[in-house]
Motif scaffolding. Structure first.
Motif, PDB file in Angstrom:
ATOM      1  N   ARG A   1     -16.834 -40.789  29.423  1.00 13.79           N
ATOM      2  CA  ARG A   1     -18.296 -40.864  29.408  1.00 13.79           C
ATOM      3  C   ARG A   1     -18.862 -41.707  28.274  1.00 13.79           C
ATOM      4  O   ARG A   1     -19.937 -42.308  28.405  1.00 13.79           O
ATOM      5  CB  ARG A   1     -18.885 -39.457  29.333  1.00 13.79           C
ATOM      6  CG  ARG A   1     -18.794 -38.678  30.629  1.00 13.79           C
ATOM      7  CD  ARG A   1     -19.395 -37.290  30.498  1.00 13.79           C
ATOM      8  NE  ARG A   1     -19.341 -36.579  31.758  1.00 13.79           N
ATOM      9  CZ  ARG A   1     -20.272 -36.624  32.698  1.00 13.79           C
ATOM     10  NH1 ARG A   1     -21.348 -37.374  32.497  1.00 13.79           N
ATOM     11  NH2 ARG A   1     -20.155 -35.947  33.821  1.00 13.79           N
TER      12      ARG A   1
ATOM     13  N   ASN B   1     -16.983 -37.120  37.169  1.00 17.19           N
ATOM     14  CA  ASN B   1     -16.662 -35.783  37.701  1.00 17.19           C
ATOM     15  C   ASN B   1     -17.489 -35.460  38.943  1.00 17.19           C
ATOM     16  O   ASN B   1     -17.975 -34.339  39.108  1.00 17.19           O
ATOM     17  CB  ASN B   1     -16.864 -34.699  36.643  1.00 17.19           C
ATOM     18  CG  ASN B   1     -16.188 -33.382  37.030  1.00 17.19           C
ATOM     19  OD1 ASN B   1     -15.251 -33.348  37.824  1.00 17.19           O
ATOM     20  ND2 ASN B   1     -16.662 -32.278  36.469  1.00 17.19           N
TER      21      ASN B   1
ATOM     22  N   GLY C   1     -16.932 -45.799  31.894  1.00 16.18           N
ATOM     23  CA  GLY C   1     -17.936 -44.744  31.844  1.00 16.18           C
ATOM     24  C   GLY C   1     -19.320 -45.183  32.272  1.00 16.18           C
ATOM     25  O   GLY C   1     -20.270 -44.399  32.190  1.00 16.18           O
TER      26      GLY C   1
ATOM     27  N   VAL D   1     -10.695 -31.022  25.241  1.00 11.49           N
ATOM     28  CA  VAL D   1     -11.492 -32.014  25.965  1.00 11.49           C
ATOM     29  C   VAL D   1     -11.863 -33.092  24.960  1.00 11.49           C
ATOM     30  O   VAL D   1     -12.481 -32.799  23.926  1.00 11.49           O
ATOM     31  CB  VAL D   1     -12.763 -31.401  26.580  1.00 11.49           C
ATOM     32  CG1 VAL D   1     -13.621 -32.485  27.224  1.00 11.49           C
ATOM     33  CG2 VAL D   1     -12.397 -30.325  27.600  1.00 11.49           C
TER      34      VAL D   1
ATOM     35  N   TYR E   1     -16.832 -30.109  32.089  1.00 11.21           N
ATOM     36  CA  TYR E   1     -15.658 -30.957  32.307  1.00 11.21           C
ATOM     37  C   TYR E   1     -14.541 -30.230  33.052  1.00 11.21           C
ATOM     38  O   TYR E   1     -13.658 -30.859  33.626  1.00 11.21           O
ATOM     39  CB  TYR E   1     -15.101 -31.452  30.971  1.00 11.21           C
ATOM     40  CG  TYR E   1     -16.074 -32.260  30.144  1.00 11.21           C
ATOM     41  CD1 TYR E   1     -16.131 -33.643  30.271  1.00 11.21           C
ATOM     42  CD2 TYR E   1     -16.929 -31.652  29.230  1.00 11.21           C
ATOM     43  CE1 TYR E   1     -17.011 -34.401  29.514  1.00 11.21           C
ATOM     44  CE2 TYR E   1     -17.812 -32.395  28.464  1.00 11.21           C
ATOM     45  CZ  TYR E   1     -17.845 -33.765  28.611  1.00 11.21           C
ATOM     46  OH  TYR E   1     -18.727 -34.502  27.853  1.00 11.21           O
TER      47      TYR E   1
ATOM     48  N   GLN F   1     -11.029 -38.446  33.435  1.00 13.84           N
ATOM     49  CA  GLN F   1     -12.246 -38.064  34.155  1.00 13.84           C
ATOM     50  C   GLN F   1     -13.374 -39.004  33.748  1.00 13.84           C
ATOM     51  O   GLN F   1     -13.518 -39.334  32.579  1.00 13.84           O
ATOM     52  CB  GLN F   1     -12.622 -36.618  33.814  1.00 13.84           C
ATOM     53  CG  GLN F   1     -13.820 -36.073  34.575  1.00 13.84           C
ATOM     54  CD  GLN F   1     -14.210 -34.681  34.091  1.00 13.84           C
ATOM     55  OE1 GLN F   1     -15.112 -34.538  33.276  1.00 13.84           O
ATOM     56  NE2 GLN F   1     -13.512 -33.661  34.571  1.00 13.84           N
ATOM     57  N   SER F   2     -14.173 -39.413  34.731  1.00 17.39           N
ATOM     58  CA  SER F   2     -15.362 -40.201  34.396  1.00 17.39           C
ATOM     59  C   SER F   2     -16.609 -39.404  34.764  1.00 17.39           C
ATOM     60  O   SER F   2     -17.041 -38.539  34.016  1.00 17.39           O
ATOM     61  CB  SER F   2     -15.328 -41.581  35.062  1.00 17.39           C
ATOM     62  OG  SER F   2     -15.058 -41.497  36.440  1.00 17.39           O
TER      63      SER F   2
ATOM     64  N   ALA G   1     -13.352 -37.229  24.340  1.00 16.73           N
ATOM     65  CA  ALA G   1     -14.155 -38.303  24.912  1.00 16.73           C
ATOM     66  C   ALA G   1     -14.043 -39.523  24.015  1.00 16.73           C
ATOM     67  O   ALA G   1     -14.910 -39.761  23.157  1.00 16.73           O
ATOM     68  CB  ALA G   1     -15.616 -37.873  25.060  1.00 16.73           C
TER      69      ALA G   1
ATOM     70  N   SER H   1     -12.214 -37.583  28.938  1.00 19.78           N
ATOM     71  CA  SER H   1     -13.446 -38.063  29.557  1.00 19.78           C
ATOM     72  C   SER H   1     -13.767 -39.472  29.074  1.00 19.78           C
ATOM     73  O   SER H   1     -13.635 -39.785  27.887  1.00 19.78           O
ATOM     74  CB  SER H   1     -14.609 -37.139  29.209  1.00 19.78           C
ATOM     75  OG  SER H   1     -15.831 -37.717  29.617  1.00 19.78           O
TER      76      SER H   1
END
Length: 474
Positions: A97, A76, A117, A47, A32, A73-74, A49, A95
């Motif tokens: 995801r 990346n 995601g 980090v 990540y 972030q999806s 999610a 994230s």
């Protein structure tokens, strides 16, 4: 720019908000924190999610209260560092995801609602299962995700026919900087009751809010697809061919991809499965695709008639029309293998630019001449979506030059190329976004009034500056 250190209490509350399933720690954080190309590295205080919009909202509320920067972030898979944290270790990497549900496919309304995601290829398959097409198509479609596609207003090979990600989106669900949720998941084609707020967040690269879900437009699935590779003498010929191809195919012209011999040769030299379909080499190539939802075989006849006429007039040096889907995929494999082929040739400096279609030949000539004069031996590898004016003007290191010494000329090459683009009224960020890579260049080249308007929007939606700090606009 938010750089408030994360207190132990804030981290504990954020951890509680996402639960153990949403807390990433130790070595598992590494993927990540680095852009996939390895150009941008960062550190993060945590980090996380989140598994739902409510959990994203809870994280944003806590970060807003504590003044902690958040980097959404999806997949990346970006190229400009837009989803990478800075080196301070003070930011939260968020994230998306785990948010990968296709919530609904409405065939009657030709829409698909999905979370940020979702991998792009998953969306394409979901549409196909409903006998529909979701036309966004990128080389990274097996790993890139919807959130990033929308955050960068992704383009790809089908923009000529279907438009960018912005054109394919009808509604959004967005978590704002303070944790409030804008429930804008509408499938309406017509709604003049409000500002079109979704267009603020699409292309904003997570600097205004976190896109958590979207309503996407679907289209009839193609029943006929015809693909051809044309050998040409120049980009000017390619531009001149566009009207003839449109006349032959009308709105069935789906893709039109320009490739130089230099770029194609790199794919042929290094990538398995790449084979030159021509007996002789040519300076330029144009990959053309026509598609229609109508059944039958009329599209092939129209394409062959147009190509025959242009061959007779000498506008095309040679042509190959795919006889099967396997052959069509082989032609597309050539185009899609160029970036990896260039990587095998050593260090590269990449430019994602756009000019008016009519200006593409002049841009290629001016930019190539100037970089070759500035750095003798440099290998210019241009390719891209000539139908919409987007050229990937990539530069490979001279064969006799050290990779490090070549990368040290990055800013020099950027300035040369971007100055040519700007003088022609073009854009230095056509489809990959700005991220952190191009912020300084944007400040150098953008109209001051436009920059101030962008900053005003940023202040209105993110007054404490916690949303993806240091990206796009400062």
């Amino acid at each position: 720019m938010a750089k408030t250190p994360c207190s132990a209490d804030a981290l504990a509350r954020i951890r509680a908000a996402v639960g153990e399933a949403g807390w990433v720690e130790g070595d598992a954080q590494a993927p990540y924190l680095q852009e996939w190309r390895g150009v941008f590295h960062g550190r993060a205080a945590a980090v996380v999610a989140p598994g739902s919009t409510d959990e994203v909202a809870a994280v944003m509320r806590l970060c807003h209260e504590a003044g902690i920067g958040v980097v959404p972030q999806s997949g990346n898979t970006g190229l400009c560092g837009g989803a990478a944290p800075d080196p301070s270790g003070s930011q939260i990497l968020l994230s998306l995801r785990r948010m990968h549900r296709v919530r609904e496919v409405d065939s009657a309304n030709d829409t698909l609602t999905a979370e940020a995601g979702c991998v792009l290829a998953t969306l394409q398959r979901a549409a196909s299962t409903a006998d529909r097409l979701f036309p966004l198509s990128l080389a990274a479609e097996g790993s890139c995700m919807l959130g990033g596609n929308l955050a960068t207003n992704a383009g790809g090979t089908n923009v000529l026919r279907y438009g960018n990600a912005r054109d394919l989106c009808l509604g959004l669900e967005v978590v704002l900087a303070d944790g409030r949720v804008w429930h804008g998941l509408t499938g309406l084609r017509k709604d003049n009751s409000r500002y079109d707020l979704k267009d603020l967040f699409i292309g904003a690269e997570g600097t205004l809010g976190v896109i958590t879900a979207a309503v996407l437009r679907l289209f009839p699935r193609p029943r006929q697809i015809q693909t051809a590779l044309l050998a040409l003498d120049s980009p000017a010929t390619a531009v001149a061919l566009l009207p003839a191809l449109r006349e032959a195919g009308g709105d069935t012209l789906t893709a039109c991809e320009l490739m130089s011999r230099t770029s194609l040769a790199m794919a042929l030299a290094h990538i398995p499965g790449c084979r030159d379909p021509f007996d002789a080499t040519h300076p330029w190539y144009l990959l053309v695709e026509l598609s229609t939802p109508q059944a039958g075989d009329g599209l092939r006849g129209a394409l062959e008639k147009a190509l025959s006429r242009e061959l007779e007039h000498g506008h095309i040096l040679d042509a190959v029309v795919a006889e099967s889907m396997d052959q069509a995929r082989a032609l597309w494999h050539l185009r899609e293998s160029i970036p990896e082929g260039q990587r095998c040739e050593g260090a590269s400096i990449k430019h994602d630019v756009s000019v008016a279609v009519s200006q593409v030949p002049a841009f290629l000539e001016a930019a190539s001449t100037q970089v070759e004069t500035a750095l003798p031996g440099i290998r210019v590898c241009p390719f891209g979506h000539i139908g919409d004016g987007n050229i990937h003007f990539n530069l490979s290191q001279p064969e006799a030059m050290d990779a490090g010494a070549f990368r040290a000329r990055w800013d020099d090459c950027n300035r040369i190329v971007h100055d040519v683009v700007t003088a022609m009224g073009g854009s230095i960020a056509a489809e990959h976004g700005v991220g952190q890579l191009k912020v300084a260049e944007l400040e150098r080249l953008k109209d001051p009034v436009e920059l101030e308007l962008m900053r005003s929007v940023k202040r209105a939606l993110d007054p404490t500056g916690i949303m993806n700090p240091g990206k796009v606009v400062r």
